[in-house]
Design an enzyme around this catalytic site. Structure first.
Site, PDB file in Angstrom:
ATOM      1  CD  GLU A  59     -81.375  70.868  38.596  1.00 45.61           C
ATOM      2  OE1 GLU A  59     -81.410  70.587  37.368  1.00 45.61           O
ATOM      3  OE2 GLU A  59     -81.258  72.040  39.003  1.00 45.61           O
ATOM      4  CG  HIS A 110     -87.557  76.952  47.092  1.00 50.51           C
ATOM      5  ND1 HIS A 110     -86.618  77.030  48.100  1.00 50.51           N
ATOM      6  CD2 HIS A 110     -87.456  78.110  46.398  1.00 50.51           C
ATOM      7  CE1 HIS A 110     -85.974  78.179  48.015  1.00 50.51           C
ATOM      8  NE2 HIS A 110     -86.462  78.865  47.000  1.00 50.51           N
ATOM      9  CG  ASP A 118     -88.775  82.306  44.403  1.00 46.83           C
ATOM     10  OD1 ASP A 118     -88.335  83.461  44.234  1.00 46.83           O
ATOM     11  OD2 ASP A 118     -88.259  81.488  45.174  1.00 46.83           O
TER      12      ASP A 118
END
Lengths: 319, 284
Positions: A59, A110, A118
């Protein structure tokens, strides 16, 4: 396209909108960090492979690459999860996206505890605050699929960087397609006179539910969807609180640095009134079903209602 | 008529003077890494790169990112000497209100991207190279890395990425002076074989003496003619090159002794004025 009341993850609306935008604007480029099927950016990749780059599980590299491409004139969308964009790649956002003020639109799934089961590693509950502190950033969380579509479209026309947070799980569609959305302009969803509920993202529909119950108990709450927390729509807040005299903020985020803070800071400096913030209080959440987590961490409809009662009580004491 | 090599060597020497002058004037900065990069920067800005000094934002220009952004005085000097902004602005380095910030900043004329937070420039360069490919444009992107910053994991993310996407319009240059802030690269975090590392990621690797213009220019040409894979030039250099007391001394990564540098600056000026009329009319 999206029917009122349907439960749709806002990441789905993001993917659909990207494709729509891709067809109209060939300057749009999308970078993904190996979760394209989940963030829904893969839908764009399928139709526009020459403008879609899967950077892999990297990322920091993804964010800096995005900045480079944007500096050459591209309108760049960065897809990944909120935790990774705001924390793993935080410095890259600050120094290469925000400081140069390039057109990178960080659209991340998310958000908050919406990736419920999760668990904490994938639940971003600090991201809005982190992004809000960075000069020149625009920070958004749409409440449903309709507003996601509109705000993602608006993002492409916006000059400079944007952080836009999405939900993993379904949230009810609360807007019809005639509603118009502007970045930095809140939406007055319901009028009221006793208290103002200012909510963001997945919590907006919870605020509406709370309002329905409150109205049966004699409290008429005004509800504002503050989809953009930076720049903050100060006039919609002032107009409302001059009428109601009290505020409850509701966010799927830590109560520090996010919506509650933004509203408190503004009111503290300009129009001090009783305020109650609903959100996580100095705690991580955990794996579990979304609605149960909201209850356990005091962010449910019932908690919004009791927050409203608290503020109404404090208003009375003040008199 | 003097040959191209000699001319470039003179410009490099002038940039070295500018660096010494700027940093002693500013009272802080990073001279060692400027001096190791001076010959390469000269070759880039006075020969290799396609730029328009009068139009620094020309969309088709070649891009340069100084990933080791702390060496920006040498880049500012090159930009000034190419006429992007007046040479007299160099004395404003690091002063409040100056566009010559302590580390490069995109809003400065001629600076293609903010940098200086180490390990990130090659990623940005890869993004520029990707944009050129999408637009079918022919500009190239050059990124200069320091060897210390290669401790950062993100460097290797971008190295993988550039070869994966076949970014043959991207050139990385490692200013391999083998010294970083706290000591030698072997003392701090041994890099092993720099050449083997890059080869392992399928880059075209060219190793040169980074102070020899007759090695630098042919390496650029080879890179331009290499297709399908990105190229890295591992340039063996000497930190502090050209100022005897700084050479190979890691303590001169940052300004260690302002008076000593100011003294050196005067000496350089005198020597250069006497040596060549090329310098005499350009010194400040």
């Amino acid at each position: 396209m999206y029917k009122l009341g349907d439960s749709i993850p806002t990441r789905n609306a993001y993917g659909d909108t990207l494709v729509e935008l891709g067809r109209k604007n060939d300057q749009i480029v999308v970078f993904e960090a190996d979760i394209g099927k989940s963030t829904r950016s893969a839908i764009f990749g399928k139709e526009f492979p020459e403008r879609y780059f899967n950077i892999g599980v990297a990322e920091q590299n993804e964010m800096a690459i995005a900045a480079g491409a944007a500096s050459c004139g591209k309108i760049v969308f960065v897809s990944t999860y909120a935790v990774f964009a705001s924390m793993r790649a935080c410095e890259q956002v600050r120094t290469f996206v925000a400081y140069p003020h390039v057109n990178v639109k960080i659209c991340v799934s998310h958000g908050g505890i919406t990736p419920a089961n999760d668990g904490v590693t994938h639940q971003a509950t600090e991201d809005l605050g982190i992004m809000r502190t960075i000069p020149g950033m625009t920070v958004i969380m749409p409440a449903d699929a309709v507003s996601t579509r509109e705000l993602v479209i608006a993002a492409t026309q916006w000059d400079g960087p944007i952080y836009l947070r999405l939900t993993r799980d379904g949230v009810p569609v609360i807007y019809n397609e005639e509603t118009s959305f502007k970045i930095g302009k809140g939406i007055l969803l319901r009028e009221g006179k006793d208290i103002t509920i200012i909510a963001i993202g997945d919590m907006v529909s919870k605020a509406l539910d709370a309002r329905d119950i409150l109205s049966k108990q004699g409290i008429l709450a005004e509800v504002i969807d503050m989809h953009t927390i930076k720049p903050l729509d100060e006039s919609i807040i002032l107009d409302s609180v001059r009428k109601t005299g009290g505020v409850v903020t509701v966010e799927d985020h830590q109560v520090e640095c996010g919506l509650g803070s933004a509203v408190s800071e503004f009111l503290g400096e300009n129009y001090p009134i009783p305020i109650q913030r609903i959100g996580l209080r100095n705690t991580f959440a955990e794996s579990g079903e979304y609605e149960l987590l909201l209850k356990k961490y005091k962010m449910s409809v019932d908690d919004i209602i009791s927050g409203c009662f608290k503020v109404v009580g404090r208003k009375k004491k003040k008199r | 008529m003097i040959d191209k090599t000699k001319e470039l060597e003179r410009w490099a020497q002038l940039l070295r003077y500018d660096v010494v002058r700027m940093i002693s004037n500013a009272g802080s900065g990073h001279p060692g890494g400027c001096l190791s990069a001076a010959d390469i920067i000269t070759c880039l800005y006075f020969k290799e790169m396609n730029i328009r000094p009068e139009e620094p934002d020309w969309p088709d220009r070649d891009r340069f990112i100084l990933s080791k952004g702390h060496a920006c005085p040498v880049l500012y000097a090159a930009l000034a000497r190419r006429g992007v902004f007046p040479v007299k602005k160099l004395k404003t380095l690091r002063k409040a209100g100056s566009f010559l910030q302590g580390h490069p900043e995109i809003h400065t004329s001629g600076i293609d991207m903010t940098s200086g937070c180490l390990g990130q420039g090659l990623s940005v360069g890869a993004g520029m190279a990707v944009a050129a490919k999408i637009d079918r444009k022919f500009y190239r992107t050059y990124v200069m890395l320091g060897c210390g910053e290669m401790n950062e994991g993100q460097v290797w993310e971008s190295v993988m990425c550039a070869s994966h996407f076949k970014l043959d319009n991207l050139l990385a240059i490692v200013d391999y002076n083998r010294l970083q802030f706290d000591g030698s690269v072997d003392e701090v975090l041994s890099p092993g074989s720099m050449v083997k590392r890059w080869k392992g990621f399928n880059w075209n690797v060219i190793e040169i003496d980074g102070h020899n213009i007759n090695e630098i220019l042919p390496a650029f040409e080879k890179a331009r003619n290499t297709k399908e894979v990105p190229t890295v030039i591992i340039a063996n250099t000497i930190k502090g090159k050209g100022v005897s007391f700084m050479e190979n001394d890691y303590l001169w990564h940052s300004l260690m002794d302002r008076d000593k540098l100011a003294e050196k600056c005067k000496q350089m000026k005198k020597d250069m004025e006497n040596a060549d009329s090329f310098y005499a009319k350009r010194l400040w």
